[in-house]
Design an enzyme around this catalytic site. Structure first.
Site, PDB file in Angstrom:
ATOM      1  N   GLN A 175      37.630  67.878  67.309  1.00 32.45           N
ATOM      2  CA  GLN A 175      38.080  68.481  68.766  1.00 32.45           C
ATOM      3  C   GLN A 175      38.917  69.690  68.522  1.00 32.45           C
ATOM      4  O   GLN A 175      39.668  70.002  67.999  1.00 32.45           O
ATOM      5  CB  GLN A 175      38.967  67.378  69.433  1.00 32.45           C
ATOM      6  CG  GLN A 175      38.990  67.898  71.031  1.00 32.45           C
ATOM      7  CD  GLN A 175      37.862  68.013  71.677  1.00 32.45           C
ATOM      8  OE1 GLN A 175      36.617  67.186  71.510  1.00 32.45           O
ATOM      9  NE2 GLN A 175      37.755  68.809  72.675  1.00 32.45           N
ATOM     10  N   ASP A 215      28.456  69.194  65.971  1.00 29.68           N
ATOM     11  CA  ASP A 215      28.769  70.226  67.132  1.00 29.68           C
ATOM     12  C   ASP A 215      27.904  71.471  66.782  1.00 29.68           C
ATOM     13  O   ASP A 215      27.783  72.412  67.561  1.00 29.68           O
ATOM     14  CB  ASP A 215      30.036  70.534  66.772  1.00 29.68           C
ATOM     15  CG  ASP A 215      30.916  69.977  67.724  1.00 29.68           C
ATOM     16  OD1 ASP A 215      30.854  70.208  68.851  1.00 29.68           O
ATOM     17  OD2 ASP A 215      32.408  69.782  67.291  1.00 29.68           O
ATOM     18  N   LYS A 232      34.156  60.969  75.448  1.00 31.63           N
ATOM     19  CA  LYS A 232      33.200  61.073  74.398  1.00 31.63           C
ATOM     20  C   LYS A 232      33.113  59.490  73.691  1.00 31.63           C
ATOM     21  O   LYS A 232      31.940  59.026  73.477  1.00 31.63           O
ATOM     22  CB  LYS A 232      33.533  61.657  73.240  1.00 31.63           C
ATOM     23  CG  LYS A 232      33.277  63.461  73.739  1.00 31.63           C
ATOM     24  CD  LYS A 232      34.049  64.332  72.380  1.00 31.63           C
ATOM     25  CE  LYS A 232      33.642  65.717  73.153  1.00 31.63           C
ATOM     26  NZ  LYS A 232      34.395  66.624  72.306  1.00 31.63           N
TER      27      LYS A 232
HETATM   28  N1  GUN Z   1      36.427  72.073  72.689  1.00 26.72           N
HETATM   29  C1  GUN Z   1      35.765  72.399  73.476  1.00 26.72           C
HETATM   30  N2  GUN Z   1      34.338  72.494  73.524  1.00 26.72           N
HETATM   31  C2  GUN Z   1      34.228  71.785  72.415  1.00 26.72           C
HETATM   32  C3  GUN Z   1      33.249  71.346  71.621  1.00 26.72           C
HETATM   33  O1  GUN Z   1      31.910  71.513  72.186  1.00 26.72           O
HETATM   34  N3  GUN Z   1      33.218  70.670  70.513  1.00 26.72           N
HETATM   35  C4  GUN Z   1      34.624  70.577  70.129  1.00 26.72           C
HETATM   36  N4  GUN Z   1      34.721  70.031  68.617  1.00 26.72           N
HETATM   37  N5  GUN Z   1      35.598  70.992  70.842  1.00 26.72           N
HETATM   38  C5  GUN Z   1      35.256  71.492  71.719  1.00 26.72           C
END
Ligand code: GUN
Length: 296
Positions: free
Chosen positions: A98, A121, A54
């Site tokens: 995350q 998100d 990311k």
């Molecule tokens: N963990 C797995 N997929 C995601 C996601 O799309 N966003 C976040 N914040 N954590 C994750």
């Protein structure tokens, strides 16, 4: 029949290029650089890989990336204090914590402490409510990526029968909301669904988001259907670790009209949509028009 392969890797590269062009324009015309803060608590290996990726892609499209790596025993109080600081920071337009978080932290409380306008998100309860009532919101990245692939392939989704297998808050439920918004007839199926095979066989659009390797075989797929495979499962095969989806690709591709591969399907779309959401959040925060084609 041999299915059309929906190339998420190439599509995601196109989305990132579009985001990059918008970012360059924001900088040149408004002196604005979108900023994305990513918070990682602990050292979960898969999460570390995602967060690194990311950060790299954020910088590649010209945005500022702020990474906060916290110890696994970080207290709830300290995490909430960091989120409050990020909420108040005008250089931060998007915040992502995350998941999963270590067990001693309350995930719902943490997510709902993020400013909904910065919740790239789309997990905050306000954004969930806005999406389900058809109002402007931040939309979860993976379902948004699936929707972009579907719209690109079909044009209009109106009237199509869509079955989403999986009812998670991250993928299944928001995916169903987005398909409903595009006028599909939507069924959410899951592990307790009676005769799951027959339910899947009725789908023009079949989205598999269950996290079980190759659970959906080709004979659950209606001939000509579009299959979106959200699964990313690591399994041992022939002495090697390989990535497979929730769909048995070989048998499904022989029946489907179109299908996403794993890897190279939905996966790359998720981060591309995170960048698109950060751009959208930046535009909204500054009263600027939203980029077309990059939101739901
Ligand atoms: N963990 C797995 N997929 C995601 C996601 O799309 N966003 C976040 N914040 N954590 C994750």
């Amino acid at each position: 029949m041999t299915a059309t392969i929906l190339d998420g890797k190439a599509f995601a590269a196109k989305v990132r290029a579009q985001v990059g062009e918008h970012v360059a324009r924001l900088k040149a015309q408004h002196g604005l650089t979108p900023g994305l803060a990513v918070v990682l608590v602990g050292e979960d290996p898969a999460s570390q890989v995602y967060v690194k990726s990311k950060g790299k892609q954020t910088v590649e499209v010209g945005m500022n990336s702020y990474e906060h790596r916290l110890a696994v025993d970080t207290s709830q109080e300290d995490l909430l204090a960091l989120i409050a600081t990020l909420n108040a920071d005008p250089a931060v337009h998007g915040i992502l914590v995350q998941l999963p978080l270590p067990g001693h932290l309350n995930e719902d409380l943490v997510i709902n402490s993020i400013d909904p306008a910065k919740d790239v998100d789309g997990f905050h309860i306000s954004n969930v409510g806005l999406l389900s009532t058809g109002q402007k919101s931040m939309v979860p990245c993976t379902p948004l990526g699936c929707l972009m692939l579907l719209r690109d392939h079909h044009g209009s989704l109106s009237g199509l029968s869509a079955v989403v297998v999986g009812r998670s808050n991250i993928v299944g439920k928001p995916m169903a909301q987005l398909l409903l918004r595009d006028s599909c007839t939507v069924t959410i199926a899951h592990s307790r669904t009676h005769d799951l095979a027959a339910v899947c066989r009725a789908a023009d659009i079949l989205v598999a988001a269950v996290g079980r390797p190759e659970m959906v075989p080709g004979d659950w797929v209606k001939p000509g259907a579009t299959v979106i495979d959200v699964g990313i499962n690591r399994i041992e095969r022939g002495g090697k670790t390989v990535l497979v989806g929730d769909v048995d690709f070989g048998s499904a591709a022989a029946v489907a009209g179109a299908i996403t591969p794993v890897p190279g399907g939905v996966g790359p779309m998720t981060i591309a949509c995170l960048l698109a959401n950060t751009l959208t959040a930046t535009c909204r925060a500054n009263g600027l028009p939203e980029p077309e084609g990059l939101t739901a």
